[in-house]
Design a protein around this motif. Structure first.
Motif, PDB file in Angstrom:
ATOM      1  N   GLN A 185       0.327   6.547   2.548  1.00 55.53           N
ATOM      2  CA  GLN A 185      -0.750   7.536   3.149  1.00 55.53           C
ATOM      3  C   GLN A 185      -2.008   6.137   3.320  1.00 55.53           C
ATOM      4  O   GLN A 185      -3.052   6.471   4.076  1.00 55.53           O
ATOM      5  CB  GLN A 185      -1.469   8.406   2.472  1.00 55.53           C
ATOM      6  CG  GLN A 185      -1.773   8.065   0.982  1.00 55.53           C
ATOM      7  CD  GLN A 185      -0.637   7.827  -0.119  1.00 55.53           C
ATOM      8  OE1 GLN A 185       0.430   7.937   0.300  1.00 55.53           O
ATOM      9  NE2 GLN A 185      -0.964   8.029  -1.480  1.00 55.53           N
ATOM     10  N   ASP A 186      -2.004   5.175   2.876  1.00 53.25           N
ATOM     11  CA  ASP A 186      -3.193   4.088   3.113  1.00 53.25           C
ATOM     12  C   ASP A 186      -2.527   2.795   3.712  1.00 53.25           C
ATOM     13  O   ASP A 186      -3.127   1.944   4.010  1.00 53.25           O
ATOM     14  CB  ASP A 186      -3.329   3.567   1.641  1.00 53.25           C
ATOM     15  CG  ASP A 186      -3.771   4.713   0.518  1.00 53.25           C
ATOM     16  OD1 ASP A 186      -4.708   5.663   1.132  1.00 53.25           O
ATOM     17  OD2 ASP A 186      -3.621   4.543  -0.470  1.00 53.25           O
ATOM     18  N   GLY A 187      -1.261   2.986   4.217  1.00 59.57           N
ATOM     19  CA  GLY A 187      -0.618   1.748   5.068  1.00 59.57           C
ATOM     20  C   GLY A 187      -1.563   1.436   6.060  1.00 59.57           C
ATOM     21  O   GLY A 187      -1.952   2.202   6.899  1.00 59.57           O
ATOM     22  N   LYS A 188      -1.319   0.270   6.669  1.00 62.13           N
ATOM     23  CA  LYS A 188      -1.958  -0.354   7.952  1.00 62.13           C
ATOM     24  C   LYS A 188      -0.769  -0.407   8.921  1.00 62.13           C
ATOM     25  O   LYS A 188       0.115  -0.952   8.645  1.00 62.13           O
ATOM     26  CB  LYS A 188      -2.521  -1.778   7.686  1.00 62.13           C
ATOM     27  CG  LYS A 188      -3.813  -1.639   6.600  1.00 62.13           C
ATOM     28  CD  LYS A 188      -4.089  -3.207   6.824  1.00 62.13           C
ATOM     29  CE  LYS A 188      -5.144  -3.584   5.697  1.00 62.13           C
ATOM     30  NZ  LYS A 188      -5.269  -4.957   5.410  1.00 62.13           N
ATOM     31  N   ASN A 214       7.603   1.472   0.893  1.00 60.83           N
ATOM     32  CA  ASN A 214       7.940   2.416   2.059  1.00 60.83           C
ATOM     33  C   ASN A 214       8.499   1.857   3.392  1.00 60.83           C
ATOM     34  O   ASN A 214       9.622   1.868   3.842  1.00 60.83           O
ATOM     35  CB  ASN A 214       6.472   3.138   2.286  1.00 60.83           C
ATOM     36  CG  ASN A 214       5.393   2.229   2.203  1.00 60.83           C
ATOM     37  OD1 ASN A 214       5.098   1.518   3.045  1.00 60.83           O
ATOM     38  ND2 ASN A 214       4.340   2.545   1.142  1.00 60.83           N
ATOM     39  N   GLY A 241       5.318   1.961  -2.860  1.00 60.66           N
ATOM     40  CA  GLY A 241       4.668   0.699  -2.174  1.00 60.66           C
ATOM     41  C   GLY A 241       5.575   0.192  -1.165  1.00 60.66           C
ATOM     42  O   GLY A 241       5.210  -0.770  -0.546  1.00 60.66           O
ATOM     43  N   TRP A 280       2.804  -2.238   9.552  1.00 61.49           N
ATOM     44  CA  TRP A 280       3.965  -1.404   9.844  1.00 61.49           C
ATOM     45  C   TRP A 280       4.745  -2.170  10.909  1.00 61.49           C
ATOM     46  O   TRP A 280       5.687  -2.391  11.043  1.00 61.49           O
ATOM     47  CB  TRP A 280       3.830  -0.219  10.020  1.00 61.49           C
ATOM     48  CG  TRP A 280       3.364   0.648   8.576  1.00 61.49           C
ATOM     49  CD1 TRP A 280       3.328   0.278   7.611  1.00 61.49           C
ATOM     50  CD2 TRP A 280       2.925   1.829   8.445  1.00 61.49           C
ATOM     51  NE1 TRP A 280       2.643   1.006   6.396  1.00 61.49           N
ATOM     52  CE2 TRP A 280       2.709   2.367   7.263  1.00 61.49           C
ATOM     53  CE3 TRP A 280       2.994   3.076   9.412  1.00 61.49           C
ATOM     54  CZ2 TRP A 280       2.119   3.527   6.766  1.00 61.49           C
ATOM     55  CZ3 TRP A 280       2.445   4.137   9.165  1.00 61.49           C
ATOM     56  CH2 TRP A 280       2.231   4.418   7.665  1.00 61.49           C
ATOM     57  N   ALA A 298       0.823  -1.093  -0.085  1.00 58.04           N
ATOM     58  CA  ALA A 298      -0.009   0.031  -0.056  1.00 58.04           C
ATOM     59  C   ALA A 298       0.890   1.277  -0.015  1.00 58.04           C
ATOM     60  O   ALA A 298       1.976   1.147   0.691  1.00 58.04           O
ATOM     61  CB  ALA A 298      -0.932  -0.010   1.076  1.00 58.04           C
ATOM     62  N   ALA A 299       0.337   2.288  -0.658  1.00 56.25           N
ATOM     63  CA  ALA A 299       0.939   3.438  -0.571  1.00 56.25           C
ATOM     64  C   ALA A 299       1.118   4.327   0.984  1.00 56.25           C
ATOM     65  O   ALA A 299       0.267   3.549   1.594  1.00 56.25           O
ATOM     66  CB  ALA A 299       0.356   4.788  -1.338  1.00 56.25           C
TER      67      ALA A 299
END
Ligand code: NDP
Ligand code: 8X3
Length: 248
Positions: A92-95, A145, A143, A99, A89-90
């Motif tokens: 800004q959309d990451g969970k 990140n 993606g 992480w 996910a980008a």
């Protein structure tokens, strides 16, 4: 050339992929290998193929468990390989839970093992600490990140080891591969085999044995030679973003 016979080696993440291949090569070279990971059945199956090896069921995220399992053990070689990615996910959309899983495994887990095995090596003034970094620790890609952040951390840890613990007879190596065909993508895509297969499709990816070859080269150099950083690309990968398919 250094002989690995009778040397004791810890390999984290030995149940699959790169760790499994390195553990196998080390054992074939005569080392006593401790196979560490969470999936015990996998480790037992590998142990049956590698005479003299030992199974250690271990979740590197369990700090107390790591200390209990490794304290007081003597390792000539420690391969800190256990690692994973979750999602693409980008940012800004990451969970946050994805992480956490990556940070807890790739950074905190690696550090827990490192902190337990390194003092003994320094006391004995000999040993090899081999880290599995990645080209993702050198280049970020869309993606990638937080996975990339964890591998940049591994690179910083490698550099810190050279500065803080250098000059005491212990060698530090980071192996930073590009795309290696393993279960890595199946984990990253949470079991979506189609998405995972697409990563390696029509591409001459590195194989786990290619990485194991590099590890064995570093580990068998004479004691005064420290192969520090090994960057290993598939011939058909120009950067983390430039993958040339169609030559497979
Ligand atoms: P695999 O998924 O095939 O293997 C990962 C290994 O790590 C497994 O043995 C797994 O065992 C172990 N592992 C994962 N989480 C934990 C945990 N919490 N505690 C203990 N062991 C754990 O992937 P690879 O072999 O590809 O990955 C190995 C290393 O190489 C990773 O650090 C990865 O980041 C790095 N790397 C991979 C590349 C690639 O393209 N494949 C490229 C560059 C670097 P179990 O699930 O049984 O615990
Ligand atoms: C794994 C390789 O390029 O998928 O570290 O990040 S990549």
């Amino acid at each position: 050339m250094q002989d690995l016979k009778q040397r004791s080696a810890l390999v984290t993440g030995a149940s699959a992929g790169i760790g499994r291949a390195i553990a196998t090569r080390l054992s074939q070279a005569g080392a006593h290998v401790v196979l560490a990971a969470r999936r015990k059945e996998r480790l037992e199956a590998l142990q049956a193929e590698l005479p003299g090896s030992e199974v250690m069921q271990l979740d590197v995220r369990d700090r107390k468990g790591v200390e209990a399992a490794l304290s007081g053990r003597k390792f000539d070689i420690a391969v800190l390989n256990a690692g994973m990615a979750r999602g693409v996910a980008a940012i800004q959309d990451g969970k946050l839970e994805d992480w956490d899983e990556m940070l807890d495994t790739n950074v905190r887990g690696l550090l827990a093992v490192l902190r337990t095995v390194l003092p003994g090596m320094l006391e004995r003034e000999s040993g090899d600490l081999l880290l599995l970094g990645s080209v993702a620790g050198r280049q970020v890609y869309p993606g990638g990140n937080i996975y990339c952040a964890t591998k940049h951390a591994v690179r910083a840890i490698y550099e810190a080891l050279r500065l803080d613990a250098g000059g005491k007879g212990v060698r530090f190596t980071t192996i930073d591969p590009g795309i290696v065909e393993t279960e890595f993508s199946e984990v990253r895509f949470s079991g979506d085999r189609e998405a995972a297969a697409a990563v390696y499709s029509d591409l001459r990816s590195l194989q786990p044995g290619d990485v194991a070859d590099a590890a064995l080269f570093a580990l068998t150099r004479p004691a005064h030679v420290n192969i520090g950083e090994i960057v290993l690309w598939p011939t058909d990968q120009g950067s983390t973003r430039d993958v040339h398919r169609g030559r497979a």
